[in-house]
Motif scaffolding. Structure first.
Motif, PDB file in Angstrom:
ATOM      1  N   PRO A 160       1.152 -16.091  -2.590  1.00  0.00           N
ATOM      2  CA  PRO A 160      -0.011 -15.551  -3.279  1.00  0.00           C
ATOM      3  C   PRO A 160       0.258 -14.199  -3.929  1.00  0.00           C
ATOM      4  O   PRO A 160      -0.421 -13.826  -4.869  1.00  0.00           O
ATOM      5  N   ALA A 161       1.245 -13.460  -3.424  1.00  0.00           N
ATOM      6  CA  ALA A 161       1.444 -12.110  -3.963  1.00  0.00           C
ATOM      7  C   ALA A 161       2.919 -11.842  -4.190  1.00  0.00           C
ATOM      8  O   ALA A 161       3.780 -12.511  -3.654  1.00  0.00           O
ATOM      9  N   ALA A 162       3.154 -10.822  -4.977  1.00  0.00           N
ATOM     10  CA  ALA A 162       4.518 -10.427  -5.283  1.00  0.00           C
ATOM     11  C   ALA A 162       5.071  -9.613  -4.131  1.00  0.00           C
ATOM     12  O   ALA A 162       4.385  -8.778  -3.573  1.00  0.00           O
ATOM     13  N   CYS A 163       6.316  -9.858  -3.796  1.00  0.00           N
ATOM     14  CA  CYS A 163       6.962  -9.120  -2.715  1.00  0.00           C
ATOM     15  C   CYS A 163       7.371  -7.735  -3.206  1.00  0.00           C
ATOM     16  O   CYS A 163       7.243  -6.748  -2.508  1.00  0.00           O
ATOM     17  N   GLU A 164       7.858  -7.650  -4.412  1.00  0.00           N
ATOM     18  CA  GLU A 164       8.375  -6.364  -4.921  1.00  0.00           C
ATOM     19  C   GLU A 164       7.928  -6.131  -6.358  1.00  0.00           C
ATOM     20  O   GLU A 164       8.706  -5.763  -7.217  1.00  0.00           O
ATOM     21  N   GLY A 165       6.661  -6.396  -6.641  1.00  0.00           N
ATOM     22  CA  GLY A 165       6.201  -6.231  -8.020  1.00  0.00           C
ATOM     23  C   GLY A 165       6.342  -7.539  -8.781  1.00  0.00           C
ATOM     24  O   GLY A 165       7.075  -8.432  -8.347  1.00  0.00           O
ATOM     25  N   THR A 166       5.636  -7.638  -9.917  1.00  0.00           N
ATOM     26  CA  THR A 166       5.524  -8.944 -10.584  1.00  0.00           C
ATOM     27  C   THR A 166       6.472  -9.140 -11.762  1.00  0.00           C
ATOM     28  O   THR A 166       6.469 -10.186 -12.376  1.00  0.00           O
ATOM     29  N   VAL A 204      15.137   6.852  -2.033  1.00  0.00           N
ATOM     30  CA  VAL A 204      13.875   6.133  -1.828  1.00  0.00           C
ATOM     31  C   VAL A 204      13.409   5.470  -3.131  1.00  0.00           C
ATOM     32  O   VAL A 204      12.942   4.333  -3.128  1.00  0.00           O
ATOM     33  N   GLY A 205      13.582   6.191  -4.229  1.00  0.00           N
ATOM     34  CA  GLY A 205      13.025   5.763  -5.504  1.00  0.00           C
ATOM     35  C   GLY A 205      13.550   4.449  -6.048  1.00  0.00           C
ATOM     36  O   GLY A 205      12.898   3.819  -6.880  1.00  0.00           O
ATOM     37  N   ILE A 206      14.732   4.001  -5.624  1.00  0.00           N
ATOM     38  CA  ILE A 206      15.273   2.771  -6.219  1.00  0.00           C
ATOM     39  C   ILE A 206      15.175   1.582  -5.262  1.00  0.00           C
ATOM     40  O   ILE A 206      15.690   0.510  -5.552  1.00  0.00           O
ATOM     41  N   LYS A 207      14.511   1.765  -4.123  1.00  0.00           N
ATOM     42  CA  LYS A 207      14.397   0.642  -3.189  1.00  0.00           C
ATOM     43  C   LYS A 207      12.935   0.243  -2.991  1.00  0.00           C
ATOM     44  O   LYS A 207      12.028   1.021  -3.259  1.00  0.00           O
ATOM     45  N   ARG A 228      13.409  -1.838   8.269  1.00  0.00           N
ATOM     46  CA  ARG A 228      12.093  -1.884   7.630  1.00  0.00           C
ATOM     47  C   ARG A 228      11.190  -0.778   8.170  1.00  0.00           C
ATOM     48  O   ARG A 228      11.333  -0.348   9.323  1.00  0.00           O
ATOM     49  N   LEU A 229      10.234  -0.415   7.345  1.00  0.00           N
ATOM     50  CA  LEU A 229       9.232   0.567   7.775  1.00  0.00           C
ATOM     51  C   LEU A 229       8.438  -0.030   8.925  1.00  0.00           C
ATOM     52  O   LEU A 229       7.855  -1.103   8.784  1.00  0.00           O
ATOM     53  N   ASP A 230       8.372   0.663  10.074  1.00  0.00           N
ATOM     54  CA  ASP A 230       7.580   0.104  11.173  1.00  0.00           C
ATOM     55  C   ASP A 230       6.339   0.940  11.490  1.00  0.00           C
ATOM     56  O   ASP A 230       5.563   0.602  12.364  1.00  0.00           O
ATOM     57  N   ASP A 231       6.161   2.039  10.741  1.00  0.00           N
ATOM     58  CA  ASP A 231       5.026   2.925  10.983  1.00  0.00           C
ATOM     59  C   ASP A 231       3.830   2.507  10.115  1.00  0.00           C
ATOM     60  O   ASP A 231       3.938   2.405   8.894  1.00  0.00           O
ATOM     61  N   LEU A 232       2.704   2.280  10.773  1.00  0.00           N
ATOM     62  CA  LEU A 232       1.511   1.771  10.086  1.00  0.00           C
ATOM     63  C   LEU A 232       1.051   2.688   8.946  1.00  0.00           C
ATOM     64  O   LEU A 232       0.883   2.241   7.809  1.00  0.00           O
ATOM     65  N   LYS A 233       0.884   3.973   9.263  1.00  0.00           N
ATOM     66  CA  LYS A 233       0.346   4.913   8.261  1.00  0.00           C
ATOM     67  C   LYS A 233       1.264   5.002   7.037  1.00  0.00           C
ATOM     68  O   LYS A 233       0.816   4.942   5.902  1.00  0.00           O
ATOM     69  N   LEU A 234       2.541   5.148   7.302  1.00  0.00           N
ATOM     70  CA  LEU A 234       3.493   5.299   6.198  1.00  0.00           C
ATOM     71  C   LEU A 234       3.564   4.032   5.349  1.00  0.00           C
ATOM     72  O   LEU A 234       3.670   4.101   4.116  1.00  0.00           O
ATOM     73  N   LEU A 235       3.485   2.881   6.011  1.00  0.00           N
ATOM     74  CA  LEU A 235       3.516   1.627   5.257  1.00  0.00           C
ATOM     75  C   LEU A 235       2.304   1.536   4.330  1.00  0.00           C
ATOM     76  O   LEU A 235       2.438   1.194   3.142  1.00  0.00           O
ATOM     77  N   GLU A 282       1.260   3.926  -3.009  1.00  0.00           N
ATOM     78  CA  GLU A 282       2.133   4.593  -3.979  1.00  0.00           C
ATOM     79  C   GLU A 282       2.746   3.608  -4.975  1.00  0.00           C
ATOM     80  O   GLU A 282       2.946   3.923  -6.134  1.00  0.00           O
ATOM     81  N   HIS A 283       3.080   2.419  -4.473  1.00  0.00           N
ATOM     82  CA  HIS A 283       3.701   1.423  -5.343  1.00  0.00           C
ATOM     83  C   HIS A 283       2.679   0.641  -6.161  1.00  0.00           C
ATOM     84  O   HIS A 283       3.039  -0.288  -6.886  1.00  0.00           O
ATOM     85  N   GLY A 284       1.404   0.989  -6.007  1.00  0.00           N
ATOM     86  CA  GLY A 284       0.355   0.330  -6.786  1.00  0.00           C
ATOM     87  C   GLY A 284       0.188  -1.139  -6.443  1.00  0.00           C
ATOM     88  O   GLY A 284      -0.176  -1.953  -7.296  1.00  0.00           O
ATOM     89  N   LEU A 285       0.451  -1.491  -5.188  1.00  0.00           N
ATOM     90  CA  LEU A 285       0.333  -2.898  -4.780  1.00  0.00           C
ATOM     91  C   LEU A 285      -1.068  -3.152  -4.220  1.00  0.00           C
ATOM     92  O   LEU A 285      -1.686  -2.251  -3.650  1.00  0.00           O
ATOM     93  N   PRO A 286      -1.571  -4.362  -4.395  1.00  0.00           N
ATOM     94  CA  PRO A 286      -2.934  -4.658  -3.923  1.00  0.00           C
ATOM     95  C   PRO A 286      -3.011  -4.692  -2.386  1.00  0.00           C
ATOM     96  O   PRO A 286      -2.377  -5.536  -1.751  1.00  0.00           O
TER      97      PRO A 286
END
Ligand code: ATP
Ligand code: MG
Length: 433
Positions: free
Chosen positions: A163-169, A326-329, A363-370, A376-380
């Motif tokens: 249903p959604a994009a993993c890393e942008g569309t 961070v910016g390229i991943k 992988r990010l495991d922290d709830l707040k940071l995720l 930040e990535h503009g994901l829904p």
């Protein structure tokens, strides 16, 4: 009529001195007037059959005369060792049965252009080189499954329609899902993380789809990815797992596909030189290395193919490049606690300029940071609620990676272009056949 208890060409070595039945296709036919030399292929290998006029019935001799390239046939004969023949064996033919006479075959033994061959991919795969590549591909897949099975990684298949994009569309293929927008999966990753929280250690192996707009020798629109994800694995555990996997695959191919590597004229020495552990170089050091070679490269940019080649040229084994900016991943990478400008991610670059074969990391495991990263990535947010749940309910450090099967096949087979690594490649300009 010949009895249909048959052997395959690859197993002829077990039948030296015996009379056997083979079935396959005629790859090539030569004649001296008194002897026919039939090159027969059956998918497992190639063998030369020898039919001597004065030792055979007129009927069989007449049948041989009708044979055309790619006619299907069944033959009977005695197996002999013959080092000068392809595959090292020969069959002294005693009987021949035609199954189907082929019309004039479009692919002759001379060189053809790539477009000509690609248009006839359904026939091109019959040639010894292409069959050898496909057998090695199967060997790599088999070795990978065995590897994970032996380490208690559970196979959990990821969905293909998502249903959604993993890393942008930008590189997604969109489909109509009963009136709703859906996409073909470009990675099983997010689902793998859920499966890892259920199963501990898991892997998936399936097709992934990327609408890559650039035409390179390394990108297909549809490719197969072997992905693993493990709970309680940190960044280092993850790299150790990857190097063990790749080493296992290389060893398997060297051990079980010598004949295929020979057909491909692969420089086996380069594969034998691979040693554990694989070298590791940080992104920052890799940038310095490039600059020291006179290659202009700015910290913060992503490597292109020539950069990857320049880095891997420094090593005999595959090399991990780690701690990317961070910016390229993607949003789900865990930042390095000691330096949040970089992430705990690593790519594995194959030697000899074959480029990136694995991308992975912790992988990010922290709830707040995720939640912050998704924003930040503009994901829904709604689309990722289920994924964020994984951090709400028993979050743990976890890591994973994805290995591109076709890239790995290219490297191990030593072939120039990724289009030859899959039976029916989907490339920017071709979807037929
Ligand atoms: P690249 O920078 O080469 O495009 P990527 O960073 O997009 O690769 P990942 O998203 O990390 O790659 O995917 C994991 C692996 O899948 C890659 O290391 C590579 O082996 C393989 N892969 C990625 N894209 C393709 C493609 N279009 N065709 C074939 N294999 C691919
Ligand atoms: Mg890419």
């Amino acid at each position: 009529m010949i009895a249909v208890e048959t052997v395959s060409i690859k197993n002829l070595y077990r039948h030296v001195g015996e009379e056997v039945t083979l079935q396959g296709w005629l790859y090539n036919l030569r004649s001296s007037g008194k002897i026919f030399f039939l090159i027969i292929r059956d998918g497992s290998g190639i063998v030369q059959g020898v039919l001597v006029k004065k030792e055979t019935s007129t009927e069989t001799w007449e049948k041989a005369k009708q044979l055309t390239q790619e006619s299907s046939l069944r033959v009977r004969g005695v197996v002999r060792e013959e080092p000068r023949s392809p595959g090292g064996f020969e069959i002294q033919l005693t009987d021949l049965e035609i199954i189907g006479i082929a019309e004039p075959y479009p692919i002759s033994l001379k060189e053809h252009g790539v477009d000509f061959l690609a248009e006839r991919r359904h026939l091109w795969i019959r040639t010894p080189r292409q069959s050898a590549i496909l057998r090695i591909r199967a060997g790599i897949e088999h070795a990978s499954r065995v590897f994970f099975h032996e380490r208690d990684f559970i196979l959990a298949d990821a969905p293909i329609i998502t249903p959604a994009a993993c890393e942008g569309t930008t590189t997604l293929f969109e489909i109509d899902y009963h009136g709703e927008k859906a996409f073909l999966s470009q990675s099983g990753q997010l689902y793998n993380e859920a499966n890892a929280m259920a199963l501990g250690r898991m892997y998936c192996f399936g097709p992934t789809f990327r609408a890559e707009k650039s035409k390179t020798r390394r990108h297909l629109m549809e490719f197969w990815m072997l992905e693993a994800e493990a709970a309680f694995f940190d960044f280092e555990d993850n790299m150790r797992l990857q190097e063990d996997l790749v080493y296992h695959i290389v060893s398997h191919v060297l051990q079980h596909h010598r004949a295929d590597l020979d057909i491909l004229k692969r420089d086996i020495g380069r594969l034998e030189a691979i040693k554990l552990p694989f070298p590791r170089i940080s992104y920052t050091d890799a940038v310095e290395l490039l600059n020291s070679k006179g290659i202009e490269f700015k910290w913060g940019d992503d490597f292109g193919a020539p950069d990857e080649t320049a880095i891997s040229d420094h090593f005999d084994s595959p090399v991990f490049v780690h701690h990317f900016p961070v910016g390229i991943k993607a949003f789900y990478f865990k930042p390095d606690p000691d330096n949040p400008e970089v992430v705990l991610g690593a790519d594995l670059l194959a030697p000899e300029g074959y480029g990136e074969i694995i991308g992975g990391g912790q992988r990010l495991d922290d709830l707040k940071l995720l939640e912050q990263r998704i924003e930040e990535h503009g994901l829904p947010q709604e689309a990722f609620e289920w994924y964020v749940d994984l951090r709400r309910y028993g979050t743990v450090p976890h890591s994973g990676f994805g290995l591109g099967i076709e890239r790995t096949v290219s490297w191990l087979c030593g072939i120039e272009h990724i289009r030859e690594t899959i039976p029916f490649p989907r490339t920017l300009y071709r979807i037929y056949p």
